[in-house]
Design an enzyme around this catalytic site. Structure first.
Site, PDB file in Angstrom:
ATOM      1  N   ALA A 118       0.872  -1.275  -0.067  1.00  0.00           N
ATOM      2  CA  ALA A 118       0.250   0.045   0.169  1.00  0.00           C
ATOM      3  C   ALA A 118       0.983   1.250  -0.028  1.00  0.00           C
ATOM      4  O   ALA A 118       0.174   2.482   0.077  1.00  0.00           O
ATOM      5  CB  ALA A 118      -0.839  -0.219   1.387  1.00  0.00           C
ATOM      6  N   ASN A 174       0.183  -4.247   7.338  1.00  0.00           N
ATOM      7  CA  ASN A 174       1.362  -4.810   6.572  1.00  0.00           C
ATOM      8  C   ASN A 174       2.362  -3.632   5.943  1.00  0.00           C
ATOM      9  O   ASN A 174       3.490  -3.927   5.883  1.00  0.00           O
ATOM     10  CB  ASN A 174       0.963  -5.249   5.261  1.00  0.00           C
ATOM     11  N   HIS A 203      -1.179   6.618   4.842  1.00  0.00           N
ATOM     12  CA  HIS A 203       0.068   6.263   5.403  1.00  0.00           C
ATOM     13  C   HIS A 203       1.115   7.324   5.189  1.00  0.00           C
ATOM     14  O   HIS A 203       1.410   7.868   3.878  1.00  0.00           O
ATOM     15  CB  HIS A 203       0.585   4.801   4.709  1.00  0.00           C
TER      16      HIS A 203
HETATM   17  P1  NAD Z   1      -9.507 -11.084   2.680  1.00  0.00           P
HETATM   18  O1  NAD Z   1      -9.832 -11.381   4.031  1.00  0.00           O
HETATM   19  O2  NAD Z   1     -10.499 -10.293   1.774  1.00  0.00           O
HETATM   20  O3  NAD Z   1      -9.242 -12.706   1.911  1.00  0.00           O
HETATM   21  C1  NAD Z   1      -8.365 -13.547   2.360  1.00  0.00           C
HETATM   22  C2  NAD Z   1      -8.997 -14.866   1.815  1.00  0.00           C
HETATM   23  O4  NAD Z   1      -7.957 -15.795   1.927  1.00  0.00           O
HETATM   24  C3  NAD Z   1     -10.230 -15.356   2.261  1.00  0.00           C
HETATM   25  O5  NAD Z   1     -11.035 -15.650   1.311  1.00  0.00           O
HETATM   26  C4  NAD Z   1     -10.077 -16.580   3.243  1.00  0.00           C
HETATM   27  O6  NAD Z   1     -10.899 -17.592   3.131  1.00  0.00           O
HETATM   28  C5  NAD Z   1      -8.447 -17.136   2.612  1.00  0.00           C
HETATM   29  N1  NAD Z   1      -7.753 -17.740   3.776  1.00  0.00           N
HETATM   30  C6  NAD Z   1      -7.321 -17.223   4.965  1.00  0.00           C
HETATM   31  N2  NAD Z   1      -6.458 -18.048   5.429  1.00  0.00           N
HETATM   32  C7  NAD Z   1      -6.276 -19.174   4.593  1.00  0.00           C
HETATM   33  C8  NAD Z   1      -5.212 -20.267   4.506  1.00  0.00           C
HETATM   34  N3  NAD Z   1      -4.531 -20.420   5.584  1.00  0.00           N
HETATM   35  N4  NAD Z   1      -5.335 -21.078   3.418  1.00  0.00           N
HETATM   36  C9  NAD Z   1      -5.960 -20.592   2.401  1.00  0.00           C
HETATM   37  N5  NAD Z   1      -6.840 -19.513   2.384  1.00  0.00           N
HETATM   38  C10 NAD Z   1      -7.101 -18.730   3.365  1.00  0.00           C
HETATM   39  O7  NAD Z   1      -8.218 -10.378   2.523  1.00  0.00           O
HETATM   40  P2  NAD Z   1      -7.494  -9.613   1.637  1.00  0.00           P
HETATM   41  O8  NAD Z   1      -7.867  -8.077   1.724  1.00  0.00           O
HETATM   42  O9  NAD Z   1      -7.540 -10.101   0.258  1.00  0.00           O
HETATM   43  O10 NAD Z   1      -5.797  -9.492   2.041  1.00  0.00           O
HETATM   44  C11 NAD Z   1      -5.123 -10.678   1.978  1.00  0.00           C
HETATM   45  C12 NAD Z   1      -3.795 -10.369   3.039  1.00  0.00           C
HETATM   46  O11 NAD Z   1      -2.976  -9.612   2.362  1.00  0.00           O
HETATM   47  C13 NAD Z   1      -4.222 -10.179   4.327  1.00  0.00           C
HETATM   48  O12 NAD Z   1      -3.240 -11.149   5.326  1.00  0.00           O
HETATM   49  C14 NAD Z   1      -3.888  -8.988   4.388  1.00  0.00           C
HETATM   50  O13 NAD Z   1      -3.453  -8.446   6.033  1.00  0.00           O
HETATM   51  C15 NAD Z   1      -2.805  -8.659   3.557  1.00  0.00           C
HETATM   52  N6  NAD Z   1      -2.636  -7.302   3.093  1.00  0.00           N
HETATM   53  C16 NAD Z   1      -1.386  -6.921   2.642  1.00  0.00           C
HETATM   54  C17 NAD Z   1      -1.061  -5.737   2.333  1.00  0.00           C
HETATM   55  C18 NAD Z   1       0.311  -5.322   1.924  1.00  0.00           C
HETATM   56  O14 NAD Z   1       0.633  -3.852   1.801  1.00  0.00           O
HETATM   57  N7  NAD Z   1       1.256  -6.072   1.856  1.00  0.00           N
HETATM   58  C19 NAD Z   1      -2.197  -4.664   2.080  1.00  0.00           C
HETATM   59  C20 NAD Z   1      -3.536  -5.213   2.346  1.00  0.00           C
HETATM   60  C21 NAD Z   1      -3.662  -6.441   2.793  1.00  0.00           C
END
Ligand code: NAD
Length: 248
Positions: A118, A174, A203
């Site tokens: 982000a 994150n 941010h």
């Molecule tokens: P989300 O909740 O919309 O989707 C996550 C999906 O992953 C869900 O469908 C869930 O069922 C599935 N899931 C969870 N644990 C699992 C596992 N162990 N095995 C298989 N499937 C699994 O979340 P999102 O908004 O798409 O975000 C995904 C990840 O990315 C989160 O951990 C979030 O914190 C992270 N993220 C990172 C950044 C960054 O800047 N790097 C920014 C935003 C989100």
């Protein structure tokens, strides 16, 4: 080599990535989808025109020999699957970056990739780290809804080191983890502010280093289905996937 991409997690970010493949923004021969809730992967697969295989496990995903797997699921998923994926020599893009900070994983493994997420400016910040950073402060300002709170006035929710922030706010911070990994071993200070007056995820990064100062500011639209997530995070992963799939 066939350009096969695997997506772990078919939520907000996984869906944006899959749609980018479908819209040919990412050139990909075959798409593999996995979610621990099988129906979510199945539903996403059905909505795509691209050749897609919905798998029931990471082991099954690996049998299709993907060139790149992108984790867009949870910190737990990174902890569970990372070693298995790397042992098969597959590029792994990690979005749940906090897990790496927690695992103390050797992120120098050339097959682990951390998208800018982000934020941006990590190139300049990493360069400054080599010369020496005196101070680095990240202020993350979000609407209370994005933080699961109901504050009527601005409130400082957290102030302290990145390592602790990542543990207390795993789904929200994150950016802190990404920065902390980039400027390691310099200590990153993190402030999280709940602010009912902002609609976007903001941010602000301040760095004082040996030969100057930097100030970065990002105002990201929250994803409509998951307000904790900024759309830019998904697009930074898409950018990285394009580069890795294009490599021979
Ligand atoms: P989300 O909740 O919309 O989707 C996550 C999906 O992953 C869900 O469908 C869930 O069922 C599935 N899931 C969870 N644990 C699992 C596992 N162990 N095995 C298989 N499937 C699994 O979340 P999102 O908004 O798409 O975000 C995904 C990840 O990315 C989160 O951990 C979030 O914190 C992270 N993220 C990172 C950044 C960054 O800047 N790097 C920014 C935003 C989100």
């Amino acid at each position: 080599m066939e350009k096969t991409l695997g997506i772990i997690g078919c939520g907000a970010i996984g869906t944006v990535i899959a749609k980018a493949v479908d819209n040919k923004i990412v050139e990909c021969d075959k798409l593999l989808l996995y979610d621990r809730i099988f129906e979510k992967a199945e539903r996403l697969g059905k909505s795509l025109a691209t050749s897609t295989i919905v798998v029931k496990s990471i082991d099954e995903m690996i049998t299709f020999n993907p060139k790149v797997i992108v984790e867009a699921a949870s910190q737990q998923a990174v902890k569970e699957y990372l070693n298995k994926i790397l042992s098969h020599n597959i590029h792994l893009i990690v979005l749940s970056v906090g897990a790496l900070l927690d695992l103390g994983t050797n992120i120098k493994d050339y097959k682990i990739h951390i998208p800018s997420g982000a934020i941006g400016g990590l190139d300049a910040i990493s360069s400054a780290t080599l010369a020496g950073i005196d101070e680095a402060i990240l202020t993350t300002r979000k609407n209370p809804r994005s933080l699961g709170r109901e504050d009527k006035d601005e409130a400082v929710v957290y102030e302290g080191p990145a390592e602790e922030a990542v543990k207390l706010f795993p789904r929200n911070i994150n950016v802190a983890a990404t920065l902390a990994l980039a400027i390691h071993p310099t200590k990153l200070k993190v402030r999280i502010v709940s602010d009912p007056n902002v609609k976007r995820n903001v941010h602000e990064i301040k760095v004082k280093w040996k030969y100057g100062e930097m100030f970065f500011s990002f105002m990201n639209e929250p994803h409509p289905e998951n307000p904790k997530t900024s759309a830019l995070a998904a697009w930074s992963a898409i950018n990285l996937i394009k580069k890795l799939l294009a490599e021979t």
